[in-house]
Design a protein around this motif. Sequence first.
Motif, PDB file in Angstrom:
ATOM      1  N   ARG A 126     -21.999  -7.047 -13.691  1.00  0.00           N
ATOM      2  CA  ARG A 126     -22.527  -8.388 -13.900  1.00  0.00           C
ATOM      3  C   ARG A 126     -21.747  -9.430 -13.089  1.00  0.00           C
ATOM      4  O   ARG A 126     -22.315 -10.350 -12.514  1.00  0.00           O
ATOM      5  CB  ARG A 126     -22.409  -8.711 -15.389  1.00  0.00           C
ATOM      6  N   ASN A 175     -28.013 -11.216 -12.930  1.00  0.00           N
ATOM      7  CA  ASN A 175     -28.523 -12.154 -13.933  1.00  0.00           C
ATOM      8  C   ASN A 175     -29.887 -11.733 -14.437  1.00  0.00           C
ATOM      9  O   ASN A 175     -30.140 -11.662 -15.632  1.00  0.00           O
ATOM     10  CB  ASN A 175     -28.630 -13.569 -13.349  1.00  0.00           C
ATOM     11  N   GLU A 176     -30.756 -11.468 -13.473  1.00  0.00           N
ATOM     12  CA  GLU A 176     -32.114 -11.092 -13.798  1.00  0.00           C
ATOM     13  C   GLU A 176     -32.125  -9.773 -14.571  1.00  0.00           C
ATOM     14  O   GLU A 176     -32.778  -9.648 -15.603  1.00  0.00           O
ATOM     15  CB  GLU A 176     -32.856 -10.932 -12.476  1.00  0.00           C
ATOM     16  N   ALA A 204     -30.404 -10.050 -18.140  1.00  0.00           N
ATOM     17  CA  ALA A 204     -31.103 -10.951 -19.053  1.00  0.00           C
ATOM     18  C   ALA A 204     -32.528 -10.473 -19.320  1.00  0.00           C
ATOM     19  O   ALA A 204     -33.029 -10.557 -20.437  1.00  0.00           O
ATOM     20  CB  ALA A 204     -31.110 -12.369 -18.489  1.00  0.00           C
TER      21      ALA A 204
END
Length: 240
Positions: free
Chosen positions: A200, A221-222, A225
């Motif tokens: 991450r 991030n994508e 999340a």
Amino acid sequence: MIKVKDLHKSFGKLEVLKGISASIREGEVVAVIGPSGSGKSTFLRCLNLLEQPCAGEININGTDITDKKTNISKVRENVGMVFQHFHLFPHMTVLQNILYAPQKVKRLTKEEAEEKAYALLVKVGLSDKADDYPGRLSGGQKQRVAIARALAMEPAVMLFDEPTSALDPEMVKEVLEVMKSLAHSGMTMIIVTHEMGFAREAADRVMFLDGGILMEDASPNEFFAHPKSKRAREFLEKML
Ligand code: ADP
Ligand code: MG
């Protein structure tokens, strides 16, 4: 810099990579994650021809490495690899481990190779261990030597196959720190890892492999999340 097109690899009847396509830019840091047995190591090993792909193309710096005419040792010079279990030469000192390939393959003089080796030992925080044998080092220290040894060949890309999985927990950080600083220096890196925090934080991209298929290829991030696939969501639930 690296273009993989429809890469297939089988071992006998077992199809391990079922058509992987991906591109990696110069300086990019890619974390490859996925369940055990999903083909992560096989994918990495195809990139330096430790495994011979069955079909597909792998282009590194403009060279199609799956072309029969390609010189395998030249490919490996360009693609450094760090393994889970270090693979240091046990009968050589730390310094000799690092000197060996640059002298043998790159034909550097002993002085040139030594100068570079000492600089690399400083980089990985082990300048006081040059004359020790690997057997006297901790796992974290061994892995940092392995990283220095791979860097000594000045590869265009570095591959890491679970570099911290064999380490005691208290040694994971020192190895990840070295890898982070390498990432910041602009090295192109592909890292198979179960360290989700590291992926991450340090990766530009996450590739999620499942059953020999590249299920997701996204920014950290994508991916963390909003994992798109059910398989990735299930995997992350177990990991986090
Ligand atoms: P991962 O690294 O994601 O755990 P691997 O790439 O090591 O997965 O392995 C994927 C599958 O391929 C596994 O089922 C494994 O047993 C098999 N495999 C890997 N290497 C070989 C080999 N040299 N011969 C036969 N089967 C292999
Ligand atoms: Mg593996």
